[in-house]
Motif scaffolding. Structure first.
Motif, PDB file in Angstrom:
ATOM      1  N   ILE A 114     -13.414  10.838 -22.587  1.00 51.84           N
ATOM      2  CA  ILE A 114     -14.035  10.610 -23.895  1.00 51.84           C
ATOM      3  C   ILE A 114     -13.716   9.169 -24.265  1.00 51.84           C
ATOM      4  CG2 ILE A 114     -14.073  11.208 -26.341  1.00 51.84           C
ATOM      5  CD1 ILE A 114     -13.298  14.059 -25.600  1.00 51.84           C
ATOM      6  N   VAL A 166     -18.928  11.548 -24.398  1.00 50.90           N
ATOM      7  CA  VAL A 166     -18.151  12.690 -23.914  1.00 50.90           C
ATOM      8  C   VAL A 166     -18.708  13.091 -22.560  1.00 50.90           C
ATOM      9  CG1 VAL A 166     -17.400  15.043 -24.426  1.00 50.90           C
ATOM     10  CG2 VAL A 166     -17.795  13.436 -26.307  1.00 50.90           C
ATOM     11  N   TYR A 179     -13.363  18.263 -26.832  1.00 45.98           N
ATOM     12  CA  TYR A 179     -14.155  17.869 -27.993  1.00 45.98           C
ATOM     13  C   TYR A 179     -14.602  19.138 -28.703  1.00 45.98           C
ATOM     14  CZ  TYR A 179     -18.094  16.010 -30.704  1.00 45.98           C
ATOM     15  OH  TYR A 179     -18.955  15.684 -31.713  1.00 45.98           O
ATOM     16  N   VAL A 190     -14.594  15.856 -36.395  1.00 44.91           N
ATOM     17  CA  VAL A 190     -14.526  15.938 -34.942  1.00 44.91           C
ATOM     18  C   VAL A 190     -13.066  16.101 -34.541  1.00 44.91           C
ATOM     19  CG1 VAL A 190     -14.834  14.617 -32.813  1.00 44.91           C
ATOM     20  CG2 VAL A 190     -16.622  14.618 -34.554  1.00 44.91           C
ATOM     21  N   ILE A 221     -10.837  15.772 -31.200  1.00 41.72           N
ATOM     22  CA  ILE A 221     -10.770  15.383 -29.795  1.00 41.72           C
ATOM     23  C   ILE A 221      -9.304  15.222 -29.405  1.00 41.72           C
ATOM     24  CG2 ILE A 221     -13.003  14.218 -29.738  1.00 41.72           C
ATOM     25  CD1 ILE A 221     -11.461  11.552 -29.898  1.00 41.72           C
TER      26      ILE A 221
END
Length: 190
Positions: A57, A74, A92, A136, A138
């Motif tokens: 990522i 990604v 993710y 988000v 991650i």
């Protein structure tokens, strides 16, 4: 339908049928029939997307990329195979409805890896502010210390007291290490 036309669907169980034919030899063709479960996210409480396990990522401005999501590129790992040559797993996910609880300014996001017997072998908690309604999530997991076998990666959104689960998602993945023994909890009986 003859192509990838878009259409409206509702929540429920579906079948996705994919048929491919060789344009140069119509006798060569194949098909897949895949069960597909469509569920809608809660609008009244915290919810989470599916988890995408990936090989990397990186920040990106290339909105034309098939792998572009929310300022990130990604790179998916659809086989979910890690280990030799790929010791770090990236993940993710998206968390929704974070503003649904005005009495709490943050949540805890717990990432964990479960072995084949369901035991938690890696766990990390991270606070997340309820700054925006969606966010988000991650991160990375270093898999070097794990033996080969089948594992489950799990993300859980917890109330700040860590006792109430607000949303959860999980994804199975695999570790292969050339020449290394498989974890005993994955070994089949003799």
């Amino acid at each position: 339908m003859t192509g990838l036309e878009s259409f409206a669907i509702t929540e429920g169980k579906y079948r996705m049928v994919v048929v491919a034919t060789d344009l140069n030899d119509s006798a060569r063709h194949d098909s897949m029939d895949i069960p597909l479960l469509v569920t809608w996210f809660s609008r009244s409480g915290e919810a989470m997307s599916d988890i995408e396990l990936s090989s990397s990522i990186q920040p990106s401005t290339n909105k034309q990329s098939l792998f572009y999501k929310n300022t990130l590129e990604v790179m998916p790992n659809p086989g979910r195979l890690f280990g030799t040559g790929l010791p770090v797993m990236y993940y993710y996910a998206e968390i929704y409805n974070l503003n649904s609880n005005p009495n709490s300014s943050s949540v805890i996001v717990r990432s964990s890896v479960l072995d084949g017997a369901g035991r938690e072998v890696i766990m990390k908690d991270k606070p997340k502010l309820r700054t925006h309604n969606s966010s988000v999530e991650i991160g990375t997991v270093n898999l070097n210390m794990l033996k080969g076998g089948t594992y489950t990666f799990r993300l859980v959104v917890l109330h700040t007291g860590k006792t109430t689960t607000l949303a959860t998602a999980s994804k199975k993945f695999f570790i292969y290490k050339r020449g290394a023994p498989v974890d005993s909890c994955f070994a089949s009986p003799i």
